[in-house]
Design a protein around this motif. Structure first.
Motif, PDB file in Angstrom:
ATOM      1  N   VAL A  88       0.840  -1.192   0.000  1.00  0.00           N
ATOM      2  CA  VAL A  88       0.000   0.000   0.000  1.00  0.00           C
ATOM      3  C   VAL A  88       0.874   1.240   0.000  1.00  0.00           C
ATOM      4  O   VAL A  88       1.796   1.364   0.816  1.00  0.00           O
ATOM      5  CB  VAL A  88      -0.921   0.014   1.239  1.00  0.00           C
ATOM      6  CG1 VAL A  88      -1.774   1.279   1.249  1.00  0.00           C
ATOM      7  CG2 VAL A  88      -1.799  -1.229   1.258  1.00  0.00           C
ATOM      8  N   ARG A 110      -4.594   5.704   7.410  1.00  0.00           N
ATOM      9  CA  ARG A 110      -4.990   5.934   6.012  1.00  0.00           C
ATOM     10  C   ARG A 110      -3.755   6.208   5.179  1.00  0.00           C
ATOM     11  O   ARG A 110      -2.951   7.086   5.509  1.00  0.00           O
ATOM     12  CB  ARG A 110      -5.962   7.109   5.895  1.00  0.00           C
ATOM     13  CG  ARG A 110      -6.352   7.434   4.442  1.00  0.00           C
ATOM     14  CD  ARG A 110      -7.193   8.692   4.354  1.00  0.00           C
ATOM     15  NE  ARG A 110      -8.497   8.495   4.932  1.00  0.00           N
ATOM     16  CZ  ARG A 110      -9.535   7.949   4.286  1.00  0.00           C
ATOM     17  NH1 ARG A 110      -9.382   7.554   3.030  1.00  0.00           N
ATOM     18  NH2 ARG A 110     -10.685   7.810   4.890  1.00  0.00           N
ATOM     19  N   THR A 114      -6.630   3.890   1.021  1.00  0.00           N
ATOM     20  CA  THR A 114      -6.655   2.629   1.747  1.00  0.00           C
ATOM     21  C   THR A 114      -6.581   2.874   3.248  1.00  0.00           C
ATOM     22  O   THR A 114      -5.749   3.642   3.725  1.00  0.00           O
ATOM     23  CB  THR A 114      -5.482   1.728   1.325  1.00  0.00           C
ATOM     24  OG1 THR A 114      -5.563   1.477  -0.077  1.00  0.00           O
ATOM     25  CG2 THR A 114      -5.533   0.393   2.057  1.00  0.00           C
ATOM     26  N   LEU A 126      -9.595  -4.194   6.763  1.00  0.00           N
ATOM     27  CA  LEU A 126      -9.075  -3.501   5.585  1.00  0.00           C
ATOM     28  C   LEU A 126     -10.216  -3.195   4.626  1.00  0.00           C
ATOM     29  O   LEU A 126     -10.997  -4.092   4.303  1.00  0.00           O
ATOM     30  CB  LEU A 126      -8.070  -4.377   4.834  1.00  0.00           C
ATOM     31  CG  LEU A 126      -6.656  -4.528   5.376  1.00  0.00           C
ATOM     32  CD1 LEU A 126      -5.967  -5.672   4.645  1.00  0.00           C
ATOM     33  CD2 LEU A 126      -5.875  -3.239   5.183  1.00  0.00           C
ATOM     34  N   ALA A 128     -10.611  -2.367   0.675  1.00  0.00           N
ATOM     35  CA  ALA A 128      -9.735  -2.460  -0.495  1.00  0.00           C
ATOM     36  C   ALA A 128     -10.584  -2.732  -1.722  1.00  0.00           C
ATOM     37  O   ALA A 128     -11.685  -3.286  -1.620  1.00  0.00           O
ATOM     38  CB  ALA A 128      -8.716  -3.588  -0.316  1.00  0.00           C
ATOM     39  N   GLN A 132      -7.000  -4.906  -5.262  1.00  0.00           N
ATOM     40  CA  GLN A 132      -6.063  -4.743  -4.161  1.00  0.00           C
ATOM     41  C   GLN A 132      -6.106  -5.934  -3.211  1.00  0.00           C
ATOM     42  O   GLN A 132      -5.067  -6.412  -2.757  1.00  0.00           O
ATOM     43  CB  GLN A 132      -6.381  -3.457  -3.386  1.00  0.00           C
ATOM     44  CG  GLN A 132      -6.009  -2.178  -4.110  1.00  0.00           C
ATOM     45  CD  GLN A 132      -6.521  -0.947  -3.401  1.00  0.00           C
ATOM     46  OE1 GLN A 132      -7.539  -0.997  -2.692  1.00  0.00           O
ATOM     47  NE2 GLN A 132      -5.834   0.168  -3.575  1.00  0.00           N
ATOM     48  N   TRP A 133      -7.308  -6.423  -2.916  1.00  0.00           N
ATOM     49  CA  TRP A 133      -7.425  -7.559  -2.015  1.00  0.00           C
ATOM     50  C   TRP A 133      -6.741  -8.791  -2.593  1.00  0.00           C
ATOM     51  O   TRP A 133      -6.017  -9.496  -1.897  1.00  0.00           O
ATOM     52  CB  TRP A 133      -8.886  -7.852  -1.709  1.00  0.00           C
ATOM     53  CG  TRP A 133      -9.102  -9.136  -0.962  1.00  0.00           C
ATOM     54  CD1 TRP A 133      -9.834 -10.211  -1.375  1.00  0.00           C
ATOM     55  CD2 TRP A 133      -8.572  -9.497   0.319  1.00  0.00           C
ATOM     56  NE1 TRP A 133      -9.790 -11.216  -0.442  1.00  0.00           N
ATOM     57  CE2 TRP A 133      -9.015 -10.805   0.613  1.00  0.00           C
ATOM     58  CE3 TRP A 133      -7.751  -8.849   1.239  1.00  0.00           C
ATOM     59  CZ2 TRP A 133      -8.673 -11.465   1.792  1.00  0.00           C
ATOM     60  CZ3 TRP A 133      -7.415  -9.499   2.417  1.00  0.00           C
ATOM     61  CH2 TRP A 133      -7.874 -10.786   2.683  1.00  0.00           C
TER      62      TRP A 133
END
Length: 248
Positions: A88, A110, A114, A126, A128, A132-133
């Motif tokens: 991230v 933050r 994200t 989270l 996302a 992204q996940w």
């Protein structure tokens, strides 16, 4: 047990166990490594502060000591760096790249769009995008007891990770509000629909994948996430949520 990796594995194997977290915290705080020290201080403070969650009035100095430790570690940028290790933000992060907030034992960081929420000293939540996940799921679960992921580009879609006896479950759940479907043309929000409509009520669907142990969960989370989302897409049909509009 004095090996931090074994103690961390014990924390991951039983996320509800505060004893394992406190033993790990004590060991890390004795380390000569500044990052390990920070993790130990943060973990001790998170578990300690969590013990006061339900208190109406807190006059125990231990709580305020824990709050000071959480604030100091959070201000150092360590929780942001730990989140950054999952891919991230920029590498390395600068102070202008992140912001944080704390309530009791919960510290939220933050980085860009994200958020990462630490509870009881460890990363637990989270938000996302689905992409992204998929990218961070394996390292996130290998390092942290992440329990909930809100998928930001499919509003209403969440993943939940939970231990069921000796097994583990990855659940994908889709919650949708009601909508009105005009008898002609296309779907419009109920608030602006004056034409004859068919009403679809709120809906909730969930699907799951089970794993023999946490190692299997970590190894299979990416493929399982994709399969579960595909199943929910098929179930939801034209009710699958669109990504939210970006603010101009």
């Amino acid at each position: 047990m004095s090996d931090p990796s074994h103690l961390r594995a014990a924390c991951l194997a039983d996320p509800a166990d505060d004893t394992a977290r406190l033993v790990l915290a004590d060991l890390l705080r004795e380390s000569d490594d500044p990052d390990r020290q920070a993790k130990g201080r943060f973990l001790w403070a998170g578990v300690t502060a969590a013990g006061f969650r339900d208190a109406d009035l807190i006059d125990d100095p231990l709580y305020y000591t824990a709050q000071a430790e959480l604030g100091a570690v959070a201000a150092s940028g360590a929780p942001a760096r730990w989140l950054g290790l999952l891919g991230v933000g920029h590498d390395p992060l600068t102070r202008s790249d992140w912001a944080g907030d704390a309530t009791h034992d919960r510290v939220t960081v933050r980085i860009g769009d994200t958020l990462g929420t630490y509870a009881r000293g460890m990363l637990g939540e989270l938000p996302a995008t689905l992409e992204q996940w998929v990218a961070m799921a394996r390292p996130a679960l290998a390092s942290w007891p992440v329990e909930r992921v809100a998928v930001t580009d499919a509003p209403g879609l969440t993943f939940a990770v939970m231990r069921i006896g000796d097994r583990w479950r990855l659940e994908a759940r889709l919650r949708l509000g009601g909508r009105r479907v005009p008898l002609y043309r296309h779907v419009v929000p109920s608030a602006v629909s004056n034409a004859p409509v068919l009403a679809d009520g709120p809906a909730e669907w969930w699907v799951e994948e089970r794993f023999a142990d946490r190692a299997a969960l970590v190894a299979g989370v990416v493929d399982a996430s994709r399969v579960l989302v595909a199943d929910l897409r098929q179930i939801a049909g034209d009710r699958w949520p669109d990504p939210p509009r970006k603010r101009s």
